[in-house]
Design an enzyme around this catalytic site. Structure first.
Site, short mmCIF file in Angstrom:
data_model
loop_
_atom_site.label_atom_id
_atom_site.label_comp_id
_atom_site.label_asym_id
_atom_site.label_seq_id
_atom_site.Cartn_x
_atom_site.Cartn_y
_atom_site.Cartn_z
N ALA A 151 -3.69 -0.30 7.06
CA ALA A 151 -3.70 0.69 8.73
C ALA A 151 -5.12 0.82 8.96
CB ALA A 151 -3.19 1.92 8.50
N ARG A 180 4.84 -4.38 -1.48
CA ARG A 180 4.47 -3.69 -3.34
C ARG A 180 4.22 -4.46 -4.40
NH1 ARG A 180 6.83 0.98 -0.81
NH2 ARG A 180 5.54 2.47 -1.51
N ARG A 218 4.71 -3.28 14.92
CA ARG A 218 5.76 -2.64 13.52
C ARG A 218 5.80 -1.42 14.05
NH1 ARG A 218 4.34 -2.46 6.87
NH2 ARG A 218 6.84 -2.86 6.62
N CYS A 255 -1.70 0.05 2.31
CA CYS A 255 -3.05 1.14 2.34
C CYS A 255 -3.61 1.72 1.75
CB CYS A 255 -3.20 2.62 3.10
SG CYS A 255 -2.43 3.13 5.20
N TYR A 290 3.88 8.01 12.72
CA TYR A 290 2.45 7.83 12.49
C TYR A 290 2.89 8.09 14.39
CZ TYR A 290 1.05 6.86 7.42
OH TYR A 290 1.37 6.81 6.32
N LEU A 293 12.29 -4.00 0.05
CA LEU A 293 12.75 -4.78 -1.12
C LEU A 293 12.74 -6.20 -0.99
CD1 LEU A 293 14.85 -1.46 -2.63
CD2 LEU A 293 12.97 -2.16 -3.39
N PRO A 351 1.01 -4.80 5.72
CA PRO A 351 -0.12 -3.97 5.60
C PRO A 351 -0.24 -2.63 4.28
CG PRO A 351 0.28 -3.49 7.62
CD PRO A 351 1.31 -5.13 7.10
#
Length: 370
Positions: free
Chosen positions: A57, A324, A230, A25, A182, A301, A23
């Site tokens: 999210a 990413r 998560r 954002c 969060y 990574l 996920p």
């Protein structure tokens, strides 16, 4: 068949390979509702050949958004907008789609990253934030409101309603967001939870509300669909949440029919000191998998096909998730399959792109699942 491209079940959900799209954002929603950007973004990722796509999210109430532009699922308008995106995607992709349900807690009410990402005070266009304790994330942030019994119940109800909306949308799985500083992570960590009631103090008490939320989501989502979580395996801060406590959480979740645990780290404190490196979070997933017996997803990574395959083949995790790296290369699974001699689903409109030196890379996906 390479291990990375072998099938796997999460609960009763069958996935064609071990690659998940994490996920991410997008900060591109309108009052919580998906926009054409989400159709473009999720649509291209749904053609990537991965085994699972996890929607970013998604806030369960307006106060739970990280930014004013966060995706949400708290009202009919949000549900209708996301339904339109999903219907369009499913015409061309059979990839299972999960959603991450979230509440940002004290890390809510911030500007989008490309506008600095700093907190927005309630008197300057933001909103009051909520947390286990009246402790701000950073010294310059507005102090959050410590959740009372009414506030806790409001959030329980919000997760329940969002889970039911996700079910109506035909979402294939839910990932509860308990990571990255969060709200649920804030309850777990002794750095952010200084409560003196049954939700603070001991590890058992700090786990109580996150486990309640997991139970609520599980109870309000179809029993034959997987629900996972998560987590941040460590705060990377002395005296904070750590791997040993995460293992206890995982063992408790296993008792509650948790189907998978997506293992990340950090995000709770600006004081964190993260030791970055290729696959730096994989050992956390490996330990949790070993001590809980629960399927784990490794992140962080993971960039090379051979690296990802080794993680799965060696039993360190059951799946890998890319974020990413997938944005930078939305066809990463295609390229990984070509490197490893495997196959991926691809739409027939793209079959002509197969390089001559790669034989039988693409296979037709089976549509009509929904």
């Amino acid at each position: 068949m390479t291990t990375l491209f072998s099938p796997i079940f999460l609960g009763k959900l069958s996935l064609k390979n071990r690659i998940a799209i994490a996920p991410m954002c997008q900060y591109s929603a309108d009052q919580g509702s998906a926009t054409p950007w989400h159709l473009m973004h999720l649509g291209q990722l749904a053609l990537s050949g991965a085994g699972l796509l996890i929607i970013e999210a998604t806030a369960v109430e307006p106060e739970g958004r990280i930014s004013p532009q966060d995706l949400g699922l708290w009202n009919d308008a949000n549900e209708e907008a996301l339904d339109g995106v999903l219907r369009a995607i499913r015409k061309h992709s059979s990839m299972p789609i999960a959603i991450q349900l979230a509440h940002a807690g004290r890390k809510a009410s911030t500007a989008v990253p490309w506008e600095g990402g700093q907190s927005i005070a309630s008197h300057a266009g933001g909103w009051k934030t909520f947390a286990p304790s009246a402790l701000p994330f950073a010294d310059h942030d507005e102090t959050p409101i410590a959740l009372d019994a009414e506030g806790l119940q409001r959030i329980r109800n919000a997760f329940a309603h969002a889970a039911r909306r996700a079910d109506r949308l035909g979402i294939d799985a839910i990932e509860v967001h308990g990571a990255h500083g969060y709200l649920l992570h804030q309850f777990m960590s002794p750095l952010s939870n200084r409560r003196e009631d049954e939700y603070g103090g001991s590890l058992e008490n700090r786990l109580r509300f996150p486990l309640e939320i997991f139970d609520i989501v599980r109870a309000n989502f179809s029993a034959d669909k997987p629900v996972g979580i998560r987590v941040s395996a460590t705060d990377w801060v002395e005296g904070g949440w750590d791997l040993e406590q995460t293992v206890v959480l995982a063992q408790e979740l296993k008792k509650r029919r948790c189907d998978f645990i997506d293992v990340s780290s950090g995000g709770l404190s600006p004081l964190q000191k993260i030791a970055l490196g290729p696959g730096y979070q994989v050992p956390f997933a490996e330990r949790i998998r070993k001590d809980s017996g629960m399927p784990t997803i490794a992140v962080g990574l993971i960039t090379e096909a051979e690296q990802a395959n080794e993680i799965i083949a060696s039993g360190r995790a059951d799946m890998v998730a890319l974020a990413r790296g997938m944005l930078y290369d939305p066809r990463w699974p295609w390229h990984a399959a070509a490197r490893l001699g495997a196959q991926v689903d691809a739409p027939p409109q793209y079959w002509r792109s197969q390089p001559r030196e790669v034989k039988d890379l693409f296979r037709a996906s089976t549509l009509g699942k929904h």
